[in-house]
Design a protein around this motif. Structure first.
Motif, short mmCIF file in Angstrom:
data_model
loop_
_atom_site.label_atom_id
_atom_site.label_comp_id
_atom_site.label_asym_id
_atom_site.label_seq_id
_atom_site.Cartn_x
_atom_site.Cartn_y
_atom_site.Cartn_z
N THR A 1 0.83 -1.21 0.00
CA THR A 1 0.00 0.00 0.00
C THR A 1 0.86 1.26 0.00
O THR A 1 0.49 2.27 -0.61
N SER B 1 1.91 1.97 -3.48
CA SER B 1 0.81 2.61 -4.21
C SER B 1 0.76 4.10 -3.92
O SER B 1 0.64 4.93 -4.83
N SER C 1 -11.50 3.39 1.93
CA SER C 1 -10.21 2.81 2.28
C SER C 1 -10.37 1.72 3.33
O SER C 1 -9.76 0.65 3.24
N LEU D 1 -9.56 -2.12 2.52
CA LEU D 1 -8.48 -2.72 3.31
C LEU D 1 -8.98 -3.95 4.07
O LEU D 1 -8.25 -4.94 4.21
N SER E 1 -5.43 5.49 -1.91
CA SER E 1 -4.14 4.81 -1.78
C SER E 1 -3.35 5.32 -0.59
O SER E 1 -2.71 4.55 0.14
N GLN F 1 -4.94 4.16 2.80
CA GLN F 1 -4.71 2.73 3.07
C GLN F 1 -3.36 2.52 3.73
O GLN F 1 -3.23 1.73 4.67
N GLY G 1 1.33 -3.37 -5.07
CA GLY G 1 0.66 -2.07 -5.03
C GLY G 1 0.76 -1.32 -6.34
O GLY G 1 -0.21 -0.69 -6.79
#
Length: 298
Positions: free
Chosen positions: A37, A40, A79, A83, A193, A196, A228
């Motif tokens: 994450t 990302s 998120s 997640l 992103s 997260q 990611g």
């Protein structure tokens, strides 16, 4: 052109699923999630900068607009939802064969449709009913394969983890329907992103790290950050395909489901998993049901 972007999205999603399995196999799940994450989120930092200082125009494909507090709350909710789905999915992938997880995950559109019926009051036509029954029938047949591999799907917690991952993923799809109608796509993807990664920090250092010996050691692998990165690319291609005025969401959704074929093939060839023949037949049945559902929605 939108069709090509949809194909790219499916391709990257398929490889993304394979890299997830490579990353979590005999490895600690929470640190894998944190690094993937974070990778990302880092991709969006330069885009945040050039957008904030108006180095690119507001019409640019990558421009991230400023958003208000209420919008941030909506994105944080997404998120948390995604997640949650990922945590269930990653743990299931660690403990189950990829050729078991990927076909179950392919049933996502079915649960999204059921959610649309319950929440939005949507009605099914004949073709959609046939697709729903076909998908459920082959999903049940697929669940019976566990006995051949020494897995009891009724009592195996990891099987229920992949079910929960699929259901929360479907809920996220329903929520996306609302977000994409009201918010900018780049704002959603970028801040989603970032949030997260921030949500994973306390999970890693408060839950995993103090009991890392019990929960399993972590080993860094180069596949982890690419999990990611590939997801960002796949989602970007997906949203860009949707933004085309001639794009058909039903066709794009069907193409995206094709990613399961890539994951399934790698599971068979790379990990040499068992009972590939029967799994392939049941997977074909599931995908046929999903195709009928999509076709009925056109």
């Amino acid at each position: 052109m939108w069709f090509i972007y949809a194909l790219f999205s499916a391709l990257f999603l398929g490889v993304y699923d394979v890299l997830k399995k490579v990353s979590v196999n005999n490895n600690a799940v929470f640190p894998v999630l944190l690094i993937s994450t974070a990778a990302s989120a880092l991709l969006f930092i330069p885009i945040f900068v050039i957008s904030y200082f108006d180095i690119i125009s507001t019409e640019h494909l990558l421009y991230i607009p400023r958003v208000d507090f209420h919008t941030h709350l909506l994105i944080i909710a997404k998120s948390v939802l995604v997640l949650t789905s990922w945590i269930f999915s990653f743990f299931a992938l660690k403990h189950l064969p990829l050729t078991v997880v990927s076909p179950i995950r392919a049933t996502g559109p079915l649960w999204t449709l059921i959610g649309a019926i319950l929440i939005f009051g949507e009605q099914l036509n004949t073709l959609q009913w046939v697709g729903l029954i076909t998908t459920l029938a082959f999903f049940y047949l697929f669940s019976t394969l566990g006995k051949l591999e020494g897995l009891s799907f009724k009592s195996n917690i990891w099987f229920w983890f992949v079910i929960l991952a699929t259901l929360t993923g479907a809920a996220s799809g329903l929520y996306d329907k609302y977000l994409m109608q009201n918010l900018d796509r780049m704002a959603v993807q970028s801040w989603f992103s970032v949030y997260q990664a921030f949500l994973m920090i306390p999970i890693v250092f408060l839950i995993w790290y103090p009991k890392r010996k019990k929960h399993g050691a972590f080993q860094f692998r180069w596949s982890i950050p690419f999990v990611g990165i590939l997801l960002v690319i796949a989602d970007f291609a997906y949203f860009y395909a949707l933004s085309h005025p001639e794009a058909l969401i039903s066709i794009i959704s069907a193409i995206r489901r094709g990613s399961v074929v890539i994951a399934f093939a790698f599971g068979a060839l790379l990990f040499r998993e068992k009972n590939i023949g029967k799994k392939a037949i049941y997977l074909f049945g599931i995908l046929t049901g999903i195709f009928l559902l999509v076709l009925g929605s056109m």
